[in-house]
Enzyme design. Structure first.
Site, PDB file in Angstrom:
ATOM      1  N   GLY A  39      -2.824  13.092  -9.308  1.00  0.00           N
ATOM      2  CA  GLY A  39      -1.553  12.806  -9.967  1.00  0.00           C
ATOM      3  C   GLY A  39      -0.794  14.094 -10.200  1.00  0.00           C
ATOM      4  O   GLY A  39      -1.364  15.186 -10.139  1.00  0.00           O
ATOM      5  N   CYS A  84      -9.133  15.192  -7.840  1.00  0.00           N
ATOM      6  CA  CYS A  84      -8.034  16.077  -8.248  1.00  0.00           C
ATOM      7  C   CYS A  84      -7.652  15.830  -9.721  1.00  0.00           C
ATOM      8  O   CYS A  84      -8.447  16.105 -10.598  1.00  0.00           O
ATOM      9  CB  CYS A  84      -6.852  15.924  -7.308  1.00  0.00           C
ATOM     10  SG  CYS A  84      -5.739  17.331  -7.390  1.00  0.00           S
ATOM     11  N   TYR A  85      -6.476  15.269 -10.020  1.00  0.00           N
ATOM     12  CA  TYR A  85      -6.146  15.017 -11.429  1.00  0.00           C
ATOM     13  C   TYR A  85      -7.213  14.142 -12.079  1.00  0.00           C
ATOM     14  O   TYR A  85      -7.564  14.334 -13.247  1.00  0.00           O
ATOM     15  CB  TYR A  85      -4.767  14.342 -11.549  1.00  0.00           C
ATOM     16  CG  TYR A  85      -4.341  14.118 -12.982  1.00  0.00           C
ATOM     17  CD1 TYR A  85      -3.649  15.101 -13.682  1.00  0.00           C
ATOM     18  CD2 TYR A  85      -4.660  12.929 -13.648  1.00  0.00           C
ATOM     19  CE1 TYR A  85      -3.284  14.910 -15.005  1.00  0.00           C
ATOM     20  CE2 TYR A  85      -4.296  12.731 -14.974  1.00  0.00           C
ATOM     21  CZ  TYR A  85      -3.611  13.723 -15.653  1.00  0.00           C
ATOM     22  OH  TYR A  85      -3.257  13.535 -16.957  1.00  0.00           O
ATOM     23  N   HIS A 136      -9.209  16.502  -1.704  1.00  0.00           N
ATOM     24  CA  HIS A 136      -8.815  15.121  -1.382  1.00  0.00           C
ATOM     25  C   HIS A 136      -9.613  14.590  -0.187  1.00  0.00           C
ATOM     26  O   HIS A 136      -9.273  14.895   0.954  1.00  0.00           O
ATOM     27  CB  HIS A 136      -7.316  15.060  -1.071  1.00  0.00           C
ATOM     28  CG  HIS A 136      -6.463  15.264  -2.274  1.00  0.00           C
ATOM     29  ND1 HIS A 136      -6.099  14.230  -3.099  1.00  0.00           N
ATOM     30  CD2 HIS A 136      -5.935  16.393  -2.814  1.00  0.00           C
ATOM     31  CE1 HIS A 136      -5.359  14.701  -4.090  1.00  0.00           C
ATOM     32  NE2 HIS A 136      -5.252  16.014  -3.945  1.00  0.00           N
ATOM     33  N   GLU A 192      -9.590  11.658   0.888  1.00  0.00           N
ATOM     34  CA  GLU A 192      -8.870  10.541   1.526  1.00  0.00           C
ATOM     35  C   GLU A 192      -7.911  10.981   2.620  1.00  0.00           C
ATOM     36  O   GLU A 192      -7.455  10.157   3.402  1.00  0.00           O
ATOM     37  CB  GLU A 192      -8.119   9.731   0.452  1.00  0.00           C
ATOM     38  CG  GLU A 192      -6.934  10.416  -0.227  1.00  0.00           C
ATOM     39  CD  GLU A 192      -7.309  11.341  -1.388  1.00  0.00           C
ATOM     40  OE1 GLU A 192      -8.464  11.806  -1.435  1.00  0.00           O
ATOM     41  OE2 GLU A 192      -6.438  11.613  -2.231  1.00  0.00           O
ATOM     42  N   ASP A 195       7.580  -5.657  10.748  1.00  0.00           N
ATOM     43  CA  ASP A 195       7.390  -5.889   9.320  1.00  0.00           C
ATOM     44  C   ASP A 195       7.989  -7.223   8.860  1.00  0.00           C
ATOM     45  O   ASP A 195       7.342  -7.980   8.134  1.00  0.00           O
ATOM     46  CB  ASP A 195       7.999  -4.742   8.491  1.00  0.00           C
ATOM     47  CG  ASP A 195       7.468  -3.393   8.962  1.00  0.00           C
ATOM     48  OD1 ASP A 195       6.394  -3.383   9.577  1.00  0.00           O
ATOM     49  OD2 ASP A 195       8.143  -2.378   8.727  1.00  0.00           O
ATOM     50  N   LYS A 248       1.428   0.655   8.476  1.00  0.00           N
ATOM     51  CA  LYS A 248       1.884  -0.047   9.682  1.00  0.00           C
ATOM     52  C   LYS A 248       0.729  -0.668  10.469  1.00  0.00           C
ATOM     53  O   LYS A 248       0.804  -1.813  10.899  1.00  0.00           O
ATOM     54  CB  LYS A 248       2.644   0.940  10.576  1.00  0.00           C
ATOM     55  CG  LYS A 248       3.463   0.290  11.660  1.00  0.00           C
ATOM     56  CD  LYS A 248       4.782  -0.140  11.074  1.00  0.00           C
ATOM     57  CE  LYS A 248       5.778  -0.626  12.066  1.00  0.00           C
ATOM     58  NZ  LYS A 248       7.068  -0.876  11.433  1.00  0.00           N
TER      59      LYS A 248
END
Ligand code: XMP
Length: 522
Positions: free
Chosen positions: A64, A91-92, A178, A180, A236, A378
């Site tokens: 964050g 992280c945060y 991170h 991810e 979409d 996507k």
């Protein structure tokens, strides 16, 4: 969207991601889902009862933008510690975890963004199967200075002496980097180790579950009301239409605006797919004439964009106003749209995007938004489309800009020019598919150039139009390389265009990359 605590999340193993506002929060949930484990995101300040009722197998605390060294910044709800389930702070998430458990966090002089070499110095299940050093992605100013009680150091980097920590007895872990993001080497393994070895989650989630869940959520949200959707034929909006149709059938009303600036045969294809084959409620608005009238004599690209946008809204409004009793407006907003328009998903961002998208609707309509794809990427949307039975041609089509051929006819637009361009573009795309090259490029199209050139056809001099061909390779459309299509192929396409379209005497191939050029010519 705020995800409901549907029955599904109770039946299958769920990893809860508590969002502290990081731009990567959605990526965390996505990585978990990639491992076929269900994941939901909830804001950090969600009602504690909701967290409890989800019965998660583990909780991940996202990064964050705040600093825990300030007062009144987001904190981990007490319930997270009381549930006695595995916790992973990132992280945060790590910093507030350390702070709340009695450690110390400092604002470091040296902010760290980008790659860093992580050295693992202690045994930790998260790094099981990995080497002692990893290249990881960092993005932080603050860092943990002193470990909380009962925590031990697991790994360090040159600038972050406490880069990974773990509780000595409980399944609580924290990472300053991170895992991810794809830049982090073996980040997926670190997350998988958490999901499977620590949380012992079962990989029993599939795209089908998400579809069921979204259908249930749509039903809950709209009840017996009607929903309006602007169908463009793009991926979409098509997937949104298919999903809503599954959920509410004929209570979904789609409006498809044919502005005359679509690719050859596209309007018919969209109508065929949705109205004829899928039996959707689709109203086709044939509006070519009004678009051409508004665009008459306008050559400036930005002006053209504005006119097309405004005319679209006028036409859509006019159709919508004719319909009575509609309370909801559906949109195919996907996660990258949310980021693009606001920088991150937050309550504030929601408002900005909603206003932006419904800005043109009459005040009195006051429709509530339905956006069932707004937390998906996507490729996830495409996978959902496959499961919903949409054709792969439709799902894997190159992107097409909203203003359509309007920004591919340089200068002013006339019906004659759109006809020429539609034909040229159709030949190019048809040949790309035929030669099995369509999928190798990210986007390909023809452009109508506002110049005439001399040519010879047979024994005749032909003073006629010039068509530009553009094909690019790109991952994110932010940068792109011109596609090195084979010369023989280009020659064949060029011959076909000049031979079959009387109005064209010359074809050129665009060899500019982005930057400095853009993908579109206008
Ligand atoms: P550029 O030309 O900016 O294009 O390099 C990047 C991508 O965006 C698409 N594009 C648009 N899409 N409305 C849209 O919906 C627009 O005004 C617009 N302009 C460009 C373009 O086709 C490419 O995929």
């Amino acid at each position: 969207m705020t995800v409901n605590l549907s029955s599904i999340s109770k039946q299958i193993d769920t990893i809860l991601v508590l969002d502290f506002g990081s731009q990567y929060t959605q990526l965390i949930a996505r990585r978990v889902r990639e491992s076929n484990v269900y994941s939901e995101i909830l804001p950090w300040d969600i009602d504690e009862e909701k967290i409890k009722s989800m019965n998660p197998k583990g909780i991940i605390l996202s990064g964050g933008p705040d600093s825990v060294t300030n007062s009144y910044t987001p904190r981990i709800p007490q319930i997270v510690f009381e549930l006695n389930i595995p916790i992973l702070g990132i992280c945060y998430g790590m910093q507030t975890l350390a702070e709340q458990l009695g450690g110390q966090v400092i604002s470091s002089e040296q902010k760290e963004f980008g790659y860093s070499e992580l050295t693992v110095t202690a045994d930790c299940i998260l790094f099981s199967g990995l080497g002692k050093t990893l290249n990881v992605w960092m993005s932080h100013g603050d860092q943990v200075q002193d470990l909380p009680d009962n925590f031990e150091l697991v790994a360090e980097t040159a600038t972050a002496p406490i880069a990974v920590m773990q509780h000595v007895t409980k399944p609580i872990y924290a990472l300053q980097f991170h895992p991810e993001v794809t830049h982090t080497e073996d980040g997926k393994t670190v997350l998988d180790n958490y999901i499977f070895s620590v949380c012992k989650a079962n990989a029993d989630w599939k795209m089908g579950n998400l579809i069921e869940q979204r259908i249930q959520e749509i039903k809950n949200q709209v009840q017996d009301n009607k929903v309006l959707l602007g169908l463009s034929g793009g991926v979409d909006s098509s997937v949104t239409a298919a999903l809503l149709h599954e959920a509410i059938g004929k209570k979904l009303v789609c409006v498809f605006v044919d502005n005359g600036l679509l690719r050859k045969g596209e309007a018919e294809e969209v109508m065929n797919t949705f109205k004829e084959n899928m039996n959707l409620n689709v109203i086709r608005s044939d509006s070519e004439e009004v678009f051409l009238r508004h665009l008459k004599g306008v050559a400036d690209p930005e002006q053209k964009r504005k006119i097309i946008g405004r005319t679209f809204i006028d036409v859509f409004d006019a159709e919508a106003t004719k319909l009575k009793g509609i309370h909801f407006l559906a949109q195919g907003t996907i996660y990258p749209d949310v980021i693009e328009s606001s920088g991150s998903e937050s309550k504030e961002a929601r408002v900005i995007k909603s206003h932006h998208n419904v800005g043109g609707l009459p005040e009195e309509m006051k429709m509530e938004l339905v956006e069932p794809l707004r937390d998906l990427f996507k490729d996830e949307v495409r996978r959902m489309g496959v499961e919903l039975g949409l054709s792969s041609e439709m799902l894997n089509r190159h992107p097409f800009p909203g203003p359509g051929l309007g920004v591919r006819i340089l200068g002013d637009i006339t019906k004659e020019k759109t006809s020429v361009l539609k034909e040229a573009d159709h030949i190019f795309i048809e040949e790309l598919i035929q030669a099995d090259l369509y999928k190798t490029v990210s986007q390909a199209f023809a452009v109508y150039l506002p110049i005439k050139s001399v040519g010879v056809v047979g024994d005749e001099r032909r003073y006629a139009e010039v068509i530009g061909l553009r094909a690019v390779e790109t991952v994110d459309f932010m940068t792109a390389r011109w596609a090195h299509l084979p010369y023989d192929f280009l020659e064949h396409v060029s011959n076909r265009i000049v031979n079959e379209i009387e109005e064209v005497s010359r074809v050129v191939y665009d060899i500019s990359s982005k930057p400095p050029a853009t993908i579109e010519w206008e």
